[in-house]
Design a protein around this motif. Structure first.
Motif, short mmCIF file in Angstrom:
data_model
loop_
_atom_site.label_atom_id
_atom_site.label_comp_id
_atom_site.label_asym_id
_atom_site.label_seq_id
_atom_site.Cartn_x
_atom_site.Cartn_y
_atom_site.Cartn_z
N ARG A 19 1.51 6.16 -5.88
CA ARG A 19 1.18 7.56 -5.61
C ARG A 19 1.27 7.86 -4.12
N THR A 20 0.76 6.95 -3.30
CA THR A 20 0.82 7.13 -1.86
C THR A 20 2.26 7.07 -1.36
N ALA A 21 3.04 6.16 -1.90
CA ALA A 21 4.45 6.05 -1.50
C ALA A 21 5.22 7.32 -1.84
N LYS A 22 4.89 7.93 -2.95
CA LYS A 22 5.58 9.16 -3.35
C LYS A 22 5.13 10.38 -2.56
N SER A 23 4.07 10.25 -1.77
CA SER A 23 3.55 11.39 -1.01
C SER A 23 4.25 11.57 0.34
N TYR A 27 12.51 11.82 2.76
CA TYR A 27 13.22 11.25 1.61
C TYR A 27 13.45 9.75 1.77
N ASN A 28 13.93 9.34 2.93
CA ASN A 28 14.26 7.92 3.14
C ASN A 28 13.01 7.04 3.10
N PHE A 29 11.95 7.46 3.78
CA PHE A 29 10.70 6.69 3.75
C PHE A 29 10.14 6.63 2.34
N ARG A 36 9.90 -0.68 -2.43
CA ARG A 36 9.15 -1.84 -1.93
C ARG A 36 7.89 -2.10 -2.75
N THR A 37 7.21 -1.03 -3.15
CA THR A 37 6.01 -1.17 -3.98
C THR A 37 6.35 -1.81 -5.31
N LYS A 38 7.41 -1.34 -5.94
CA LYS A 38 7.80 -1.91 -7.24
C LYS A 38 8.18 -3.38 -7.11
N GLU A 39 8.90 -3.73 -6.05
CA GLU A 39 9.27 -5.13 -5.85
C GLU A 39 8.06 -6.01 -5.60
N THR A 40 7.12 -5.52 -4.81
CA THR A 40 5.91 -6.29 -4.50
C THR A 40 5.11 -6.58 -5.75
N VAL A 66 -2.62 0.96 5.35
CA VAL A 66 -1.61 1.30 6.35
C VAL A 66 -0.67 2.37 5.81
N LEU A 67 -0.28 2.24 4.56
CA LEU A 67 0.63 3.20 3.93
C LEU A 67 0.01 4.59 3.87
N ARG A 68 -1.28 4.66 3.56
CA ARG A 68 -1.97 5.97 3.51
C ARG A 68 -1.94 6.65 4.87
#
Length: 96
Positions: A19-23, A27-29, A36-40, A66-68
């Motif tokens: 959810r945080t990654a999608k926020s 676009y590139n980030f 990266r989240t899915k791979e982790t 850190v991501l937030r």
């Protein structure tokens, strides 16, 4: 002996991180952090050693904080939308 995190805790952390990654407004980030989240978490899913799983879970919790913070900064200074993103609010030649 280390107690590994429960399946529910890992799934909850995955959902929060995704959810945080999608926020991210960039676009590139956004795409990078979703990938990266899915791979982790795929790596955590296949881990059998409880010590390594606990360490990976703790690392993911730290990365989420850190991501937030990074997502908030990116939303403040996001920049222009790219051509590959949906631009539903932009008028096209046929709309005039």
């Amino acid at each position: 002996m280390v107690v590994p995190p429960s399946r529910k805790a890992v799934l909850s952390l995955y959902a929060c991180t995704l959810r945080t990654a999608k926020s991210f407004s960039s676009y590139n980030f956004r795409n990078y952090f979703v990938r990266r989240t899915k791979e982790t978490f795929r790596g955590m899913q296949t881990e059998q050693d409880p010590n390594k799983l606990s360490q990976a879970y703790n690392d993911a919790v730290k990365e989420l904080s850190v991501l937030r913070r990074s997502a908030v900064v990116n939303q403040l200074y996001g920049g222009w939308r790219l051509a590959v993103e949906e631009q539903s609010d932009v008028r096209t030649r046929g709309d005039t």
